[in-house]
Design an enzyme around this catalytic site. Structure first.
Site, PDB file in Angstrom:
ATOM      1  N   LYS A   1       3.404 -11.592 -10.384  1.00 39.73           N
ATOM      2  CA  LYS A   1       2.464 -11.052 -11.322  1.00 39.73           C
ATOM      3  C   LYS A   1       2.279  -9.451 -11.270  1.00 39.73           C
ATOM      4  O   LYS A   1       1.872  -8.862 -10.143  1.00 39.73           O
ATOM      5  CB  LYS A   1       0.982 -11.516 -11.250  1.00 39.73           C
ATOM      6  CG  LYS A   1       0.092 -10.904 -12.260  1.00 39.73           C
ATOM      7  CD  LYS A   1      -1.330 -11.110 -11.972  1.00 39.73           C
ATOM      8  CE  LYS A   1      -2.118  -9.656 -11.473  1.00 39.73           C
ATOM      9  NZ  LYS A   1      -1.842  -8.456 -12.283  1.00 39.73           N
TER      10      LYS A   1
ATOM     11  N   GLY B   1      -1.508  -4.303  -2.560  1.00 41.92           N
ATOM     12  CA  GLY B   1      -2.464  -3.749  -3.463  1.00 41.92           C
ATOM     13  C   GLY B   1      -3.623  -3.265  -2.560  1.00 41.92           C
ATOM     14  O   GLY B   1      -3.490  -2.754  -1.253  1.00 41.92           O
ATOM     15  N   SER B   2      -4.868  -2.998  -3.107  1.00 39.88           N
ATOM     16  CA  SER B   2      -5.747  -2.524  -2.403  1.00 39.88           C
ATOM     17  C   SER B   2      -6.448  -3.433  -1.338  1.00 39.88           C
ATOM     18  O   SER B   2      -6.072  -4.689  -1.562  1.00 39.88           O
ATOM     19  CB  SER B   2      -7.019  -2.123  -3.357  1.00 39.88           C
ATOM     20  OG  SER B   2      -7.527  -3.505  -3.901  1.00 39.88           O
ATOM     21  N   THR B   3      -6.974  -2.975  -0.375  1.00 44.37           N
ATOM     22  CA  THR B   3      -7.489  -3.789   0.633  1.00 44.37           C
ATOM     23  C   THR B   3      -8.605  -4.665   0.167  1.00 44.37           C
ATOM     24  O   THR B   3      -8.753  -5.872   0.698  1.00 44.37           O
ATOM     25  CB  THR B   3      -8.140  -2.852   1.889  1.00 44.37           C
ATOM     26  OG1 THR B   3      -6.993  -2.110   2.401  1.00 44.37           O
ATOM     27  CG2 THR B   3      -8.692  -3.536   3.030  1.00 44.37           C
TER      28      THR B   3
ATOM     29  N   GLY C   1      -7.104  -7.662  -1.448  1.00 43.14           N
ATOM     30  CA  GLY C   1      -6.588  -8.247  -0.412  1.00 43.14           C
ATOM     31  C   GLY C   1      -7.419  -9.435   0.215  1.00 43.14           C
ATOM     32  O   GLY C   1      -6.947 -10.261   0.552  1.00 43.14           O
TER      33      GLY C   1
ATOM     34  N   GLU D   1       0.037  -6.367   2.016  1.00 40.30           N
ATOM     35  CA  GLU D   1       0.292  -4.843   2.425  1.00 40.30           C
ATOM     36  C   GLU D   1      -0.798  -4.413   1.442  1.00 40.30           C
ATOM     37  O   GLU D   1      -0.807  -4.052   0.155  1.00 40.30           O
ATOM     38  CB  GLU D   1       1.823  -4.666   1.541  1.00 40.30           C
ATOM     39  CG  GLU D   1       2.981  -5.397   2.314  1.00 40.30           C
ATOM     40  CD  GLU D   1       3.451  -4.690   3.247  1.00 40.30           C
ATOM     41  OE1 GLU D   1       2.845  -3.421   3.696  1.00 40.30           O
ATOM     42  OE2 GLU D   1       4.116  -5.024   4.198  1.00 40.30           O
TER      43      GLU D   1
ATOM     44  N   CYS E   1       0.641   4.439  -1.193  1.00 37.03           N
ATOM     45  CA  CYS E   1       0.014   3.753  -0.164  1.00 37.03           C
ATOM     46  C   CYS E   1      -0.120   4.490   1.282  1.00 37.03           C
ATOM     47  O   CYS E   1      -1.022   4.449   1.752  1.00 37.03           O
ATOM     48  CB  CYS E   1       0.370   2.286   0.186  1.00 37.03           C
ATOM     49  SG  CYS E   1       2.244   2.024   0.452  1.00 37.03           S
TER      50      CYS E   1
ATOM     51  N   GLU F   1      -9.641   5.808   0.779  1.00 35.15           N
ATOM     52  CA  GLU F   1      -8.216   6.190  -0.028  1.00 35.15           C
ATOM     53  C   GLU F   1      -8.490   6.388  -1.457  1.00 35.15           C
ATOM     54  O   GLU F   1      -9.282   5.868  -2.228  1.00 35.15           O
ATOM     55  CB  GLU F   1      -7.313   4.669  -0.108  1.00 35.15           C
ATOM     56  CG  GLU F   1      -6.177   4.631  -0.573  1.00 35.15           C
ATOM     57  CD  GLU F   1      -5.295   3.502  -0.789  1.00 35.15           C
ATOM     58  OE1 GLU F   1      -5.863   2.257  -1.390  1.00 35.15           O
ATOM     59  OE2 GLU F   1      -4.250   3.343  -0.476  1.00 35.15           O
TER      60      GLU F   1
HETATM   61  P1  NAD Z   1      -5.394  -3.504  -6.900  1.00 34.10           P
HETATM   62  O1  NAD Z   1      -5.601  -3.921  -5.508  1.00 34.10           O
HETATM   63  O2  NAD Z   1      -6.596  -3.148  -7.890  1.00 34.10           O
HETATM   64  O3  NAD Z   1      -4.314  -4.487  -7.593  1.00 34.10           O
HETATM   65  C1  NAD Z   1      -3.166  -4.990  -7.151  1.00 34.10           C
HETATM   66  C2  NAD Z   1      -2.759  -6.183  -7.735  1.00 34.10           C
HETATM   67  O4  NAD Z   1      -3.787  -7.380  -7.681  1.00 34.10           O
HETATM   68  C3  NAD Z   1      -2.572  -6.115  -9.235  1.00 34.10           C
HETATM   69  O5  NAD Z   1      -1.718  -6.815  -9.785  1.00 34.10           O
HETATM   70  C4  NAD Z   1      -4.015  -6.581  -9.748  1.00 34.10           C
HETATM   71  O6  NAD Z   1      -3.897  -7.177 -10.996  1.00 34.10           O
HETATM   72  C5  NAD Z   1      -4.554  -7.777  -8.883  1.00 34.10           C
HETATM   73  N1  NAD Z   1      -5.910  -7.946  -8.859  1.00 34.10           N
HETATM   74  C6  NAD Z   1      -6.741  -7.108  -9.039  1.00 34.10           C
HETATM   75  N2  NAD Z   1      -7.982  -7.602  -8.938  1.00 34.10           N
HETATM   76  C7  NAD Z   1      -7.748  -9.157  -8.542  1.00 34.10           C
HETATM   77  C8  NAD Z   1      -8.682 -10.211  -8.335  1.00 34.10           C
HETATM   78  N3  NAD Z   1      -9.850 -10.135  -8.315  1.00 34.10           N
HETATM   79  N4  NAD Z   1      -8.008 -11.349  -7.919  1.00 34.10           N
HETATM   80  C9  NAD Z   1      -6.451 -11.482  -7.902  1.00 34.10           C
HETATM   81  N5  NAD Z   1      -5.585 -10.402  -8.153  1.00 34.10           N
HETATM   82  C10 NAD Z   1      -6.370  -9.072  -8.505  1.00 34.10           C
HETATM   83  O7  NAD Z   1      -4.381  -2.428  -6.578  1.00 34.10           O
HETATM   84  P2  NAD Z   1      -3.873  -1.119  -7.534  1.00 34.10           P
HETATM   85  O8  NAD Z   1      -4.669  -0.288  -8.001  1.00 34.10           O
HETATM   86  O9  NAD Z   1      -2.819  -1.819  -8.495  1.00 34.10           O
HETATM   87  O10 NAD Z   1      -2.854  -0.505  -6.488  1.00 34.10           O
HETATM   88  C11 NAD Z   1      -3.276   0.443  -5.477  1.00 34.10           C
HETATM   89  C12 NAD Z   1      -3.577  -0.079  -4.285  1.00 34.10           C
HETATM   90  O11 NAD Z   1      -2.194  -0.606  -3.869  1.00 34.10           O
HETATM   91  C13 NAD Z   1      -3.697   0.960  -3.156  1.00 34.10           C
HETATM   92  O12 NAD Z   1      -4.849   0.570  -2.217  1.00 34.10           O
HETATM   93  C14 NAD Z   1      -2.298   1.281  -2.434  1.00 34.10           C
HETATM   94  O13 NAD Z   1      -2.528   1.636  -1.136  1.00 34.10           O
HETATM   95  C15 NAD Z   1      -2.009  -0.402  -2.375  1.00 34.10           C
HETATM   96  N6  NAD Z   1      -0.561  -0.259  -2.271  1.00 34.10           N
HETATM   97  C16 NAD Z   1       0.031  -0.703  -0.770  1.00 34.10           C
HETATM   98  C17 NAD Z   1       1.235  -0.806  -0.453  1.00 34.10           C
HETATM   99  C18 NAD Z   1       1.735  -1.227   0.707  1.00 34.10           C
HETATM  100  O14 NAD Z   1       2.912  -1.399   0.985  1.00 34.10           O
HETATM  101  N7  NAD Z   1       0.942  -1.191   1.819  1.00 34.10           N
HETATM  102  C19 NAD Z   1       2.225  -0.312  -1.652  1.00 34.10           C
HETATM  103  C20 NAD Z   1       1.775   0.317  -2.548  1.00 34.10           C
HETATM  104  C21 NAD Z   1       0.328   0.125  -3.062  1.00 34.10           C
END
Ligand code: NAD
Length: 494
Positions: free
Chosen positions: A188, A241-243, A246, A264, A299, A398
């Site tokens: 996704k 994605g975001s903590t 996660g 991650e 990130c 962040e």
């Molecule tokens: P996000 O957490 O909002 O979204 C990430 C993914 O999760 C997207 O595909 C989103 O559609 C999905 N998602 C959102 N809400 C959800 C829910 N309730 N249930 C299931 N899935 C859901 O993050 P973002 O805004 O897309 O990206 C930014 C974040 O990603 C930052 O916190 C960044 O640090 C992190 N990031 C981490 C790394 C790493 O390797 N550690 C790399 C890149 C980005």
């Protein structure tokens, strides 16, 4: 080298897919649709299907039956290697097209996608393709008459949920190792950046990777992402994605089938600058790159600089002097210093941090303004705040935008304490010419990656991931393969 005009023409040719890609074709399934807009211009790029629970279920069923058929999971490693190498070649051939898709979707500089993201992803597919026939399983030192085998077996259906900041790279970081060891994947992409993933899935089939091995379900987090997290037939959920999100995936696993979850997540990475840095001007350039590259949407962005007081003023001036090179512009223009922020909502979020910092005692050194151009106001100046209180939001949370927080320190102990005083532990960097200090700090700072005399180093061959709120498990390197295999112990007695 392509010019601005060349990239505009490349963008005019782009086809943006909008339907889920399941079992080798674009499917009609999808509960609803959402708008995909170019943040650089506000122009509507397309109405993208939100795969939803039905789309996710269809994709997982296909992934499962493909896995069970053995067409990929039990294919010889030479077969998988050859198909993945062909896939990597196709990605390289389509690099300009894919770079444009990412730039249009999420506003990054197209040249960064083309010169950096795409080559990295291509290499990563090659790296894992070449790895799979060079890793042997194990024979345990069991007593005579007994053979104990330790085998690595694919886990089945891997779901990958990724963010928007590096759409192609984040896909490659998950899909390449998961696919290499024989799993089927349902990916996704983020709702802000679905286009490259949908095109890449098509290219996988063109490369001869069997239909159903790579499926892509575009959609919103709370519908499609959640459905993947809760699906009872997903074996592994690899998330970046975001903590905050996660945490949801850990809950989804608990509420469903105890699928393995790998996270991650975010970061607030510190860059510790000592008076004995090899060269302050070079360090300032690294600091600027560490916060302004990719509009700060990294990130492991080094969004906190801790600088020794004796060089503090000089260093702040040097960093501020780098800002001009990162002035935002048209993401399709190679001369732009930064591109656009991914969406109006994310731009609001970044500016909310700026507004709070302005009123909380920090000193605005440069930037701090939201800019409008080409029909969009998703642009933010490269921004530096100095004398940032280490307990304030700008020092702790962040931002995921081009906003740097600088805080001076007096002693090494204080610097380490500030560096470690964070909910995150993704990355850290240290600028010093003192070998003893460098060695000490790599031991004392709690972060998944520490770079001395550079910022934010990473490669295909070294693991990447965090401690604490930055998650667990590692992407990249051979260690990433561990997430996508299970250990099966086999005893044979005679
Ligand atoms: P996000 O957490 O909002 O979204 C990430 C993914 O999760 C997207 O595909 C989103 O559609 C999905 N998602 C959102 N809400 C959800 C829910 N309730 N249930 C299931 N899935 C859901 O993050 P973002 O805004 O897309 O990206 C930014 C974040 O990603 C930052 O916190 C960044 O640090 C992190 N990031 C981490 C790394 C790493 O390797 N550690 C790399 C890149 C980005």
């Amino acid at each position: 080298m392509r010019s601005h005009e060349d990239w505009i023409q490349e963008a005019a040719k782009a086809t943006l897919h909008t339907r889920p890609f399941i079992g080798g074709r674009f499917a009609e399934t999808g509960d609803a649709a959402f708008e995909n807009r170019n943040p650089a211009t506000g122009v509507l790029l397309g109405e993208v299907a939100d795969a939803g629970a039905a789309g996710v279920d269809a994709a997982v069923r296909v992934a499962r039956s493909t896995y069970d058929s053995g067409v990929w999971s039990r294919a010889g490693v030479a077969f998988r290697r050859a198909r993945m190498l062909r896939f990597a070649d196709l990605l390289a051939e389509h690099a300009a097209e894919l770079a444009v898709l990412d730039s249009l979707d999420m506003g990054k500089r197209v040249v960064d996608a083309f010169d950096l993201d795409l080559p990295f992803s291509v290499d990563l597919f090659r790296y894992y393709a070449e790895a799979i026939d060079k890793i042997n399983d194990e024979v345990a030192p069991t007593p005579p008459g007994t053979l104990g085998l330790i085998r690595r077996v694919p886990l089945g259906v891997v779901a990958a949920v990724i963010p928007w900041n590096y759409p192609v790279d984040m896909l490659a970081w998950k899909v390449a190792p998961a696919m290499a060891v024989g799993n089927s994947v349902v990916l996704k992409p983020a709702e802000q950046s679905p286009s490259s993933a949908l095109r890449i899935a098509e290219l996988a089939v063109e490369a001869g990777i069997p239909e159903g091995v790579l499926n892509v379900v575009p959609g919103l987090g709370e519908t499609t992402g959640k459905a993947l997290g809760l699906h009872p037939d997903v074996d592994v959920l690899a998330f970046t994605g975001s903590t905050e999100v996660g945490r949801y995936f850990l809950q989804y696993a608990g509420q469903s089938n105890l699928k393995q979850v790998w996270l991650e997540c975010g970061g607030k990475s510190p860059h510790l600058v000592f008076a004995d840095a090899v060269d302050l001007a070079t360090t300032a350039k690294q600091t600027a790159f560490g916060i302004w590259f990719n509009q700060g949407a990294v990130c492991s962005a080094h969004s906190r600089v801790l600088v020794e007081r004796s060089v503090h003023e000089e260093f702040v001036d040097l960093v501020a002097g780098e800002a001009a090179a990162y002035a935002p512009g048209d993401p399709l223009d190679p001369a732009a210093g930064m591109g656009a922020i991914v969406s109006p909502e994310q731009t609001d979020r970044v500016m909310a941090f700026v507004d709070v910092a302005r009123t909380s005692g920090a000193r605005l050194v440069t930037g701090g303004e939201r800019l409008a151009r080409d029909g969009s106001d998703c642009y933010v100046q490269p921004t530096v705040f100095d004398d940032v209180d280490p307990t304030s939001p700008l020092a702790r949370e962040e931002v995921f935008g081009p906003v740097l927080a600088i805080t001076p320190f007096d002693t090494e102990e204080q610097a380490v304490a500030l560096a470690n005083d964070s909910a995150y532990g993704l990355a850290a960097s240290v600028a010093t010419s003192n070998l003893g200090r460098a060695h000490r700090l790599t031991e004392e700072i709690h972060a998944g990656t520490i770079t001395v005399n550079g910022v934010d180093a990473f490669s295909a061959w070294t693991p990447f991931g965090g401690f604490k709120g930055s998650g667990f498990g590692r992407d990249l390197s051979l260690h990433a393969l561990d997430k996508y295999v299970g250990l099966k112990t086999v005893w044979i007695n005679h």
